[in-house]
Design an enzyme around this catalytic site. Structure first.
Site, PDB file in Angstrom:
ATOM      1  N   ASP A  13       0.809  -1.223   0.000  1.00 46.71           N
ATOM      2  CA  ASP A  13       0.000   0.000   0.000  1.00 46.71           C
ATOM      3  C   ASP A  13       0.842   1.274   0.000  1.00 46.71           C
ATOM      4  O   ASP A  13       0.455   2.292   0.569  1.00 46.71           O
ATOM      5  CB  ASP A  13      -0.973   0.000   1.204  1.00 46.71           C
ATOM      6  CG  ASP A  13      -1.823  -1.251   1.234  1.00 46.71           C
ATOM      7  OD1 ASP A  13      -2.211  -1.713   0.147  1.00 46.71           O
ATOM      8  OD2 ASP A  13      -2.080  -1.772   2.330  1.00 46.71           O
ATOM      9  N   LYS A  16       1.748   1.970  -5.223  1.00 47.74           N
ATOM     10  CA  LYS A  16       2.284   1.379  -6.461  1.00 47.74           C
ATOM     11  C   LYS A  16       1.347   1.635  -7.640  1.00 47.74           C
ATOM     12  O   LYS A  16       1.794   1.880  -8.758  1.00 47.74           O
ATOM     13  CB  LYS A  16       2.485  -0.133  -6.283  1.00 47.74           C
ATOM     14  CG  LYS A  16       3.494  -0.477  -5.198  1.00 47.74           C
ATOM     15  CD  LYS A  16       3.582  -1.972  -4.954  1.00 47.74           C
ATOM     16  CE  LYS A  16       2.353  -2.584  -4.332  1.00 47.74           C
ATOM     17  NZ  LYS A  16       2.050  -2.156  -2.958  1.00 47.74           N
ATOM     18  N   HIS A  41      -4.888  -1.685  -5.613  1.00 48.73           N
ATOM     19  CA  HIS A  41      -4.091  -0.578  -6.154  1.00 48.73           C
ATOM     20  C   HIS A  41      -5.037   0.548  -6.573  1.00 48.73           C
ATOM     21  O   HIS A  41      -5.891   0.360  -7.435  1.00 48.73           O
ATOM     22  CB  HIS A  41      -3.260  -1.051  -7.345  1.00 48.73           C
ATOM     23  CG  HIS A  41      -2.206  -2.046  -6.958  1.00 48.73           C
ATOM     24  ND1 HIS A  41      -1.325  -2.588  -7.847  1.00 48.73           N
ATOM     25  CD2 HIS A  41      -1.887  -2.592  -5.748  1.00 48.73           C
ATOM     26  CE1 HIS A  41      -0.510  -3.420  -7.211  1.00 48.73           C
ATOM     27  NE2 HIS A  41      -0.846  -3.446  -5.940  1.00 48.73           N
TER      28      HIS A  41
END
Ligand code: GDP
Ligand code: IMO
Ligand code: MG
Length: 427
Positions: A13, A16, A41
């Protein structure tokens, strides 16, 4: 610069997804190489939030062909749902290519993930419950189901039958659960076969051809260094290799094609699930970081555990992954603290070290040694040039850079696609 790898440097977390999306339409191929829909994501475009669990984050760039590599484990229902969800929001997304060798998460993997966690009691890992560990176990045990099996229904049925036989013994006799019917599992998997058939390909060949043609391939890591099955805080890890080497084994692209390894580093530290977190703050400071950073899991909604920046795990990740660059995220979240502690060492058994410890026990007993850096109060979310940041904020970044030992090539000052300060272009 054709081969770029994005690797989480902490416990996941880090941002990315945003970093992947920020590279934008210059990326020709975006490939996930490890993990599955345990990932979450988040990408924010034009104020709209998108959360990808299985699809590569490049899916939001129309120029980009997305690939699910052989190192990923795929839940076919989630794949279909995620694509449908994006299309329902009006996006014109193309179906990703899927490696014929990609392993498939079935309903029995999900059931086993949940019952083993419950059975483990206080030894539980705090998994996402998505069936990730059991699917990778089957891969290693050589009883997994792969995407290519969808092309051979009879072969698939026999493999599901064989894989389930011993699991049903376990489910019924140990866990007191109902047995799972092999025919039901096979049928559920085959329901996806017609749609998926055109996309199940030799993705290693596709990616190698793209690289040979000078196209840009982005390898989007999921999870992070300290959740890696080999290098993470074992046993509190995931069941794959999110580290840079996984980009090769998880896609069939050789290390000689990897030009940049970008470590994604959050300006403080978070973790979801169980396991050691040396700088964890269990007080109101931790609560404030969680609120300011919106630190709630993108996959399970669980509150993330929060703490100050810790240089030791990030420097370790830099060494093992060979970071060429670091992208520092969520710098804006630290605005407003008079002083910001940064962990520069651990006291372990009365001895201070600045190197990530070798053993599980040492990490568990480590007491962080802090250096206190002056904070800043100015809103930095609109800053786009490093020199325009407050002097103390610049000093914070420079100190982190020295501690990590890798140049910080960019930083995030907000969740939006353009809320970045770029020092060295990543391609
Ligand atoms: P990932 O799993 O590494 O892709 O990260 P997640 O998406 O799970 O969590 C990162 C969260 O931080 C998401 O909500 C992002 O929108 C957000 N984010 C990413 N970069 C920044 C940043 O620089 N500043 C702020 N305020 N939020 C960010
Ligand atoms: P992204 O890609 C944060 C954690 C789980 C649990 C452990 C094992 O969004 O950074 P698993 O379901 O993989 O067997 O769970 O790993 N975990 C993550 N934590 N971010 C993630 O992904 C994670 N994926 C798995 O919370 O502690
Ligand atoms: Mg996430």
């Amino acid at each position: 610069m054709p081969g770029i790898v994005i690797v989480g440097a902490q416990w996941g977390d880090e941002g990315k997804g945003k970093a992947t999306d920020a590279l934008g339409d210059r990326v020709n191929y975006c490939v996930r190489y490890s993990g599955g829909n345990n990932a979450g994501h988040t990408v924010v475009v034009g104020g709209q939030k998108f959360t990808m669990h299985l699809l590569p984050s490049g899916i939001l760039n129309t120029n980009c062909t997305c690939v699910i590599g052989n190192g990923v484990v795929v839940d076919l229902d989630v794949l279909a749902e995620e694509l449908a969800g994006l299309r329902a929001r009006g996006l014109d997304v193309r179906h990703p290519l899927i490696s014929a060798d990609t392993h498939i998460i079935t309903s029995y993997h999900q059931v086993l993930d949940k019952v083993t966690e419950r059975f483990a009691g206080n030894r539980r890992i705090g998994t996402t419950g998505r069936g990730i560990g059991p699917a990778y176990s089957d891969k290693i045990n050589r009883i997994g189901i792969r995407a290519q099996d969808l092309l051979d229904p009879d072969g698939l049925a026999a493999k599901v039958q064989a894989s389930l036989a011993s699991k049903n013994q376990l489910l019924v006799k140990v866990y007191n659960r109902a047995a799972i019917r092999a025919e039901d599992v096979t049928e559920a998997l085959l329901a996806h076969a017609d749609e998926l058939r055109p996309y199940i390909v030799d993705t290693s060949r596709v990616l190698n051809q793209a690289l040979a043609n000078g196209q840009v391939v982005l390898f989007e890591g999921a999870q992070a260094h300290h959740l890696d099955i080999d290098f993470g805080t074992y046993p509190y890890v995931t069941s794959s290799n999110p580290t840079a080497g996984g980009a090769c084994t998880g896609t069939g692209v050789a290390p000689t094609h990897l030009d940049r390894i970008v470590g994604i580093v959050k300006a403080y530290t978070t973790r979801v699930g169980e396991g050691p977190l040396p700088t964890e703050l269990l007080d109101e400071d931790g609560e404030r970081l969680r609120e300011d950073g919106g630190e709630f899991g993108a996959t399970t909604g669980r509150p993330r555990r929060c703490g100050w920046f810790d240089a030791l795990p990030v420097a370790q990740a830099g060494m093992v992954n060979g970071f060429t660059d670091v992208f520092l995220t969520k710098l804006d979240v630290l605005t407003g603290w008079p002083e910001i502690p940064v962990c520069v060492g651990y006291e372990v058994d009365g001895v201070v070290t600045d190197i990530w410890p070798m053993t599980e026990r040492e990490v568990e007993v480590a007491r962080p040694v802090y250096e206190r850096l002056p904070g800043w109060t100015e809103d930095i979310s609109r800053v786009r040039v490093f020199d325009d940041l407050p002097a103390t904020c610049q000093a914070y970044v420079k100190r982190l850079e020295a501690l990590i030992g890798t140049r910080i090539s960019g930083m995030g000052v907000g969740p939006g696609r353009d809320q970045n300060i770029i020092i060295n272009s990543l391609m």
